[in-house]
Every structure is written in C-alpha cells, then in structure tokens.
Write an enzyme that holds these catalytic residues in place. Sequence first.
Site, PDB file in Angstrom:
ATOM      1  NE  ARG A  16       9.602  -6.134   8.953  1.00 52.84           N
ATOM      2  CZ  ARG A  16       8.415  -6.668   9.102  1.00 52.84           C
ATOM      3  NH1 ARG A  16       7.956  -6.917  10.310  1.00 52.84           N
ATOM      4  NH2 ARG A  16       7.659  -6.967   8.075  1.00 52.84           N
ATOM      5  CD  GLU A  25      -4.494  -7.792   6.109  1.00 57.85           C
ATOM      6  OE1 GLU A  25      -3.767  -7.134   6.864  1.00 57.85           O
ATOM      7  OE2 GLU A  25      -5.075  -7.279   5.152  1.00 57.85           O
ATOM      8  CG  ASP A  48      -8.931  -8.327   6.796  1.00 53.79           C
ATOM      9  OD1 ASP A  48      -8.100  -7.469   7.143  1.00 53.79           O
ATOM     10  OD2 ASP A  48      -9.702  -8.171   5.834  1.00 53.79           O
ATOM     11  CB  VAL A  60      -0.972   0.000   1.216  1.00 52.49           C
ATOM     12  CG1 VAL A  60      -1.871   1.232   1.169  1.00 52.49           C
ATOM     13  CG2 VAL A  60      -1.810  -1.272   1.239  1.00 52.49           C
ATOM     14  CE  LYS A 102     -10.752  -5.272   5.617  1.00 54.46           C
ATOM     15  NZ  LYS A 102     -10.560  -6.182   4.492  1.00 54.46           N
TER      16      LYS A 102
END
Length: 421
Positions: free
Chosen positions: A43, A183, A194, A12, A198
Amino acid sequence: MIKIGIIGVGTVGESVVKILQKNRDIISARAGKEIVVVKGAVRNLNKKRDVDIALTDNPYEITDDPGIDVVVELMGGVDEAYDVVKRALKNKKAVVTANKALLAYHRYELQNLAEDIPFEFEASVAGGIPIIKALREGLSANHIEAIKGIMNGTCNFILTKMAKEGVDFEPVLKEAQELGYAEADPTFDVEGYDAAHKLLILASIAYGIDAKPEDILIEGIKEISSLDFAFASEFGYAIKLLAIAKKRANQVELRVHPVLISKDEMIAKVDGVMNGISVIGDFVGETMYYGPGAGGDATASAVVSNLIDIARGGKCSPMLGFKRPLESGMTLASNDEIRVKYYLRVAVQDRPGILAKIAQLFGEHQISIESMLQKPKTKNTANLLLSTHECLEKDIQKALNELKNQDFIEEKPFMMRIEEN
Ligand code: NAP
Ligand code: HSE
C-alpha cells in the site's frame, strides 16, 4: 523456473521472500525448478522494508502481468482481496493465499472459479502446521467425528500469560501485536472471528459444509478474568479458546468459544503462540497436530510449501477436497442442542439465602450445580464461581436470562462452557 508476484509484503510477505532467498538450494531441489519473486505489491511504497524486491502500489500490475505464473495474496481483508484473487484466476494464474477471512466468506465461489487452476491455502489455518494437507489428503478415508483446535496464536499467547504470570489482558495483546501474531485488526483475534474463519475452512474439507461466520456460535476471550483462572486451577482445568466441530449423525456443531478443559488433555498443554488441533476420524481414531500458529516465518513456511507443490505440477482439485457432494448431506446443528457442563461467575450481594435462590432458579431449568467457590468482592458482595452438571445450551441461556434480572445480582453473570471428551 516459476515466477511469482506477492500482493502484500508485510509480516508474512517479507518472510516468504526471505525463505525463498535463504533456502533457495533445498527449495529448487525439491521443486525441480527455481521459484523467483518478480514483484511485490504494497500500500505504502515509502515504508522501509527488510527485503529488496521490485514494488508497486497497484495489485493489478501483478494479477495482469503476463510474466507472472503464480499470485501470492498476502494483503488480508475480504472484499479487495476477493477482487484481486478473482482477477488472477481470470488471467489463469495459480493462487496461493494465507487469507482465512477471504476463504471464510468466498471459498466455494473461488473453488468454482479456480476449476483446474491450482488454488492453495495451507497457511490460512494454524500457520505453520500442515493441517489442510492432513485433513484433505491424509485423513480422506475417514468420516471426521470431531475437530478441536487451538487455532488462534494471539489468544493462546494471551491466555497462557494470564494463567501463568497473572498479567492483564491489554499489555499482552500489545506484545502479541509487536511479535507479528495478531491480525491488522486484533479484535478479529480476541473476539474469536479469526479462529472461526479457520474452523469454517476445516469444516468444508471435513464435512463439505458451506457455513459463514454469521451462522455459527462465536465468543471471544475479553471477559475472562483472574477469578476464572483461580477456579480453573482449583478444579484442575486450563482455559483455552477452542474451535470445535462435532458430528452428530448428519449434523455438525460448529462453535468457537473459551472453554475450561482438563489440564490432563493434550490440547490443554498447548501454550503460548503454539496451535494444537485434535482430529478424530472414524477409522484412524484421534490424531494430533502441534506447531506455531502465527508469526511471519512459520506462516511463510506453509506459503512456500504451496509454491513448491505448484512448481512440482501437483495440485489438489477441487480445492476443498470433495469431487461431488456427500449423498447423505451435512447440515449445521442448532446451538440450542449443545450439551455440556457450564462454568458461571456470578457477582452477588453477600447475604443469607442468595445461594438457595440461585440453586432454585437453576433447578427450575433442569440445571444442577456440581461445584462452587466463593470469593469475597467487596465488604457486602461476593463472586460465586459455579460449575453445573451437563445440561442443554437452551436451558442455561434461559436460566442466565432470568438470573441477570434478579435484585441480588451485581453484574451480568459470565459463562464459559466446560469441554469434556
Ligand atoms: P500485514 O503485516 O498487515 O501485511 C499486509 C501487507 O499487505 C502490507 O505489505 C500492506 O502494505 C499490503 N497491502 C494491504 N492492502 C493493500 C492494497 N490495497 N494494495 C497493496 N498492498 C496492500 O499482514 P500479515 O500479518 O502479513 O498478514 C497477511 C495475510 O496473512 C492476512 O490475510 C493474514 O490473515 C494472514 N496470516 C497472517 C499470519 C501472521 O501470523 N501474521 C498468520 C497466518 C495468516 P503496507 O506494507 O504498505 O502497509
Ligand atoms: N492472528 C492469527 C493468530 C495469525 O493469532 O493466530 C495466524 O492465523
């Protein structure tokens, strides 16, 4: 000009940088100012990236940078992301996040900490669909009677391929991961968490309810087999993972599980990675939202829309849309009182009298069978595919508990709910 720092330059985050660069003309015209990426945090500094921005491996270099106005959190996870976002708010920086797991646990604490600082999260539910704005702003005059949503693109992608191409679960999950839908830990997708994260975010905006994932019914899609699709097809159903909120007086049912729904319903036609959400308001009636629920570009479109809101100086405060609690209050309904039809797959020894025994056991729990298909399994065993008339969840659970211990049962029975209007 507003200066942003992006914590997490992955699927994203990279797309956010690309949209800000490629659509700079329209974005700056709409926002009234330039939106400039100052730095990103990752990271692994050695990983090859598709975008060229200054990088650090210390997220706090972004939260603490006095030259950054807005922190965009796209690192995922709960505890570390919570620390990072709290630090950004402490430093009075606006925050934009796509992190539904973080919000599922900490949305009320974050709302309290943010106070008047903009905190936006459009991308956290249903990727590119502006459902937060629709519910928090567009539908704010209504009591929300129900929300029914396909809110996990990965599961919908898998279920659609299983239904249409008869393919197995594992290779399709791998494809969804490669396409950037899943994910970091895809068990969150396929086990329903998930979608539950939401649903909890939407439930706060719709009902002001502060529930956590552990408080609600969550079931995933891993046990669904080709036999279930055969039954669904025979009786005119589609199989979907739905996130459901249903208001009953001052209580609300919140649940996520696979369902059989009529193929004629609009939501049954939402296929592939697409998400679809039906919201029923007491005055507006049913409204439907459809669009891409996952993937870098679709999700980044929602993230950038929040950046434009912030640049324009607009903010929705408080972030969950309630200035004060609802006088009548809303509480979570008990799962025991869910009342729907059920579908069961029962592997049994194929000999005389077994069906009668099952029907009797169900009858003892006030459950009546509506339809049935029998599919041979081996020479001496068969799969019975049954649907029931409407009954209570507590009754079906008791019946299933007894059924699984009968000597003629070959495997633990599998159950899915049938969702009708
Ligand atoms: P991703 O591809 O795994 O990217 C995560 C990024 O965060 C990576 O750049 C990673 O660095 C970085 N990161 C992780 N931990 C970090 C740390 N401790 N310090 C610094 N950087 C760190 O994930 P994604 O798919 O972009 O998802 C990001 C967020 O958006 C998640 O909350 C997700 O739930 C949400 N979301 C995703 C989608 C989607 O379709 N992908 C849709 C809606 C919402 P490295 O690159 O070095 O590993
Ligand atoms: N993993 C999520 C999905 C990403 O598949 O829908 C969007 O939140």
